[in-house]
Design an enzyme around this catalytic site. Structure first.
Site, PDB file in Angstrom:
ATOM      1  N   ALA A 245     -25.064  -5.795  26.699  1.00 34.46           N
ATOM      2  CA  ALA A 245     -26.213  -6.615  26.291  1.00 34.46           C
ATOM      3  C   ALA A 245     -27.344  -6.456  27.306  1.00 34.46           C
ATOM      4  CB  ALA A 245     -25.791  -8.078  26.172  1.00 34.46           C
TER       5      ALA A 245
ATOM      6  N   LYS B 113     -38.148  -4.225  32.427  1.00 35.01           N
ATOM      7  CA  LYS B 113     -38.699  -4.047  31.080  1.00 35.01           C
ATOM      8  C   LYS B 113     -39.184  -5.347  30.441  1.00 35.01           C
ATOM      9  CE  LYS B 113     -36.437   0.290  30.030  1.00 35.01           C
ATOM     10  NZ  LYS B 113     -35.693   1.112  29.100  1.00 35.01           N
TER      11      LYS B 113
HETATM   12  P1  ATR Z   1     -29.201  -5.296  32.986  1.00 32.00           P
HETATM   13  O1  ATR Z   1     -28.149  -6.257  32.482  1.00 32.00           O
HETATM   14  O2  ATR Z   1     -29.779  -5.669  34.312  1.00 32.00           O
HETATM   15  O3  ATR Z   1     -30.211  -4.919  31.970  1.00 32.00           O
HETATM   16  P2  ATR Z   1     -27.917  -2.857  32.413  1.00 32.00           P
HETATM   17  O4  ATR Z   1     -27.466  -1.743  33.299  1.00 32.00           O
HETATM   18  O5  ATR Z   1     -28.924  -2.578  31.376  1.00 32.00           O
HETATM   19  O6  ATR Z   1     -28.410  -3.983  33.362  1.00 32.00           O
HETATM   20  O7  ATR Z   1     -26.678  -3.556  31.692  1.00 32.00           O
HETATM   21  C1  ATR Z   1     -25.430  -3.473  32.180  1.00 32.00           C
HETATM   22  C2  ATR Z   1     -24.462  -3.773  31.044  1.00 32.00           C
HETATM   23  O8  ATR Z   1     -23.196  -3.253  31.384  1.00 32.00           O
HETATM   24  C3  ATR Z   1     -24.284  -5.254  30.801  1.00 32.00           C
HETATM   25  O9  ATR Z   1     -24.021  -5.464  29.445  1.00 32.00           O
HETATM   26  C4  ATR Z   1     -23.052  -5.547  31.665  1.00 32.00           C
HETATM   27  O10 ATR Z   1     -22.321  -6.668  31.281  1.00 32.00           O
HETATM   28  P3  ATR Z   1     -22.682  -8.136  31.875  1.00 32.00           P
HETATM   29  O11 ATR Z   1     -23.834  -8.617  31.056  1.00 32.00           O
HETATM   30  O12 ATR Z   1     -21.456  -8.927  31.680  1.00 32.00           O
HETATM   31  O13 ATR Z   1     -23.031  -7.919  33.325  1.00 32.00           O
HETATM   32  C5  ATR Z   1     -22.245  -4.318  31.413  1.00 32.00           C
HETATM   33  N1  ATR Z   1     -21.258  -4.034  32.457  1.00 32.00           N
HETATM   34  C6  ATR Z   1     -21.471  -3.469  33.665  1.00 32.00           C
HETATM   35  N2  ATR Z   1     -20.315  -3.346  34.348  1.00 32.00           N
HETATM   36  C7  ATR Z   1     -19.341  -3.860  33.547  1.00 32.00           C
HETATM   37  C8  ATR Z   1     -17.922  -3.999  33.661  1.00 32.00           C
HETATM   38  N3  ATR Z   1     -17.261  -3.603  34.777  1.00 32.00           N
HETATM   39  N4  ATR Z   1     -17.242  -4.551  32.645  1.00 32.00           N
HETATM   40  C9  ATR Z   1     -17.869  -4.954  31.524  1.00 32.00           C
HETATM   41  N5  ATR Z   1     -19.216  -4.842  31.346  1.00 32.00           N
HETATM   42  C10 ATR Z   1     -19.939  -4.299  32.337  1.00 32.00           C
END
Ligand code: ATR
Length: 262
Positions: A126, A65
């Site tokens: 985020a 995006k």
């Molecule tokens: P992208 O970051 O590539 O846009 P997304 O699917 O839109 O992908 O975002 C995933 C979100 O879920 C992020 O905020 C991620 O946190 P991080 O920035 O620390 O990676 C969060 N997330 C995914 N798995 C997680 C977990 N096990 N614990 C806490 N946060 C998680």
């Protein structure tokens, strides 16, 4: 026949083709909507197919995006403010990037009849969709937005675009009226966010995830008597807006449409 696409990686599970092709058929549009998994290096070429009218329009999903922006000639106001593009088309020979996620989220909240005036929201996560949620909440007149993300640097990055944000540590809780899960935790049915629900005090719990229909986050909130909403209507309304931009037709939303998305 005009060709439309959703690009992403992974994109196999995208339900956009199902929805768009349903409306294409219903409204007798001479078009087809397909999905295409891309590598970063393929973005420019795929977007240029719009310049050459090989493709009419493109929807963009994770993780592209933001990455599509350098290859576009013009951004809508919402795309500019969110640095996030999910709908691309050609206008007066210019490649235009728009963002219909902001509209999708606003519609979803409006449908819950939850009044945001003087309210406080806590956003968990985020990722790609969060700037759109922040802008939508702000446009709807929310008083305060607090954000918490496992990787704090990403939350602080968002603060640069939206200086009114308040960032708290991951795992911390704060009293809020609206709590939004915008993380991917819960896509796998048994994953859950470790939260002290008693401290949240929220009235509406919203999850961007719509498959499963009820994540553990929503399940738990429901159990303690809170109003809950999943991301299905946001998904439908962002698609509706893209369809309207491309075809000049505003699709009707009825149970036939909502039943398509499971
Ligand atoms: P992208 O970051 O590539 O846009 P997304 O699917 O839109 O992908 O975002 C995933 C979100 O879920 C992020 O905020 C991620 O946190 P991080 O920035 O620390 O990676 C969060 N997330 C995914 N798995 C997680 C977990 N096990 N614990 C806490 N946060 C998680």
């Amino acid at each position: 026949m005009k060709k439309y696409l959703v690009i992403g990686n992974p994109v196999e599970h995208s339900l956009s083709p199902l929805l768009h092709n349903f409306w294409i058929k219903k409204y007798g549009v001479n078009a087809i909507y397909e999905k295409k998994s891309l590598e970063k290096n393929d973005i420019e070429k795929t977007l240029n197919d719009i310049r050459e009218s090989k493709t009419e329009g493109i929807n963009v999903t994770v993780p592209f995006k933001r990455q599509v922006i350098p290859f576009l000639d013009h951004l809508s106001d919402t795309a500019q403010k969110t640095h996030s593009v999910n709908t691309i088309f050609k206008r007066q020979n210019k490649l235009v990037g728009d963002n219909t996620d902001v509209y999708g989220f606003s519609q979803a909240i409006k449908l819950t009849n939850f009044n945001l005036k003087n309210k406080k929201a806590l956003i968990l996560g985020a990722g790609g969709v969060v700037p759109s949620i922040i802008l939508a909440l702000k446009n709807m007149g929310i008083l305060e937005i607090v954000l918490s993300n496992r990787t704090k640097a990403k939350a602080e990055d968002l603060e640069k675009s939206f200086p009114f944000l308040k960032v708290i540590n991951w795992g911390e809780t704060i009293k809020s009226d609206l709590i939004i899960n915008a993380t991917s935790i819960g896509i796998k049915k048994n994953e859950e966010i470790k939260l002290d629900y008693s401290k949240l005090d929220g009235q509406l719990f919203y999850d961007v995830i719509y498959n499963p229909t009820e994540t553990k986050f929503l399940e738990k909130a429901k159990k303690i008597g809170k109003k809950i909403e999943n991301g299905k209507s946001m998904f439908i309304y962002q698609a509706l807006k893209a369809f309207e931009i491309w075809h000049g037709i505003r699709p009707e939303i009825n149970t036939e449409v909502t039943d398509l998305i499971k």
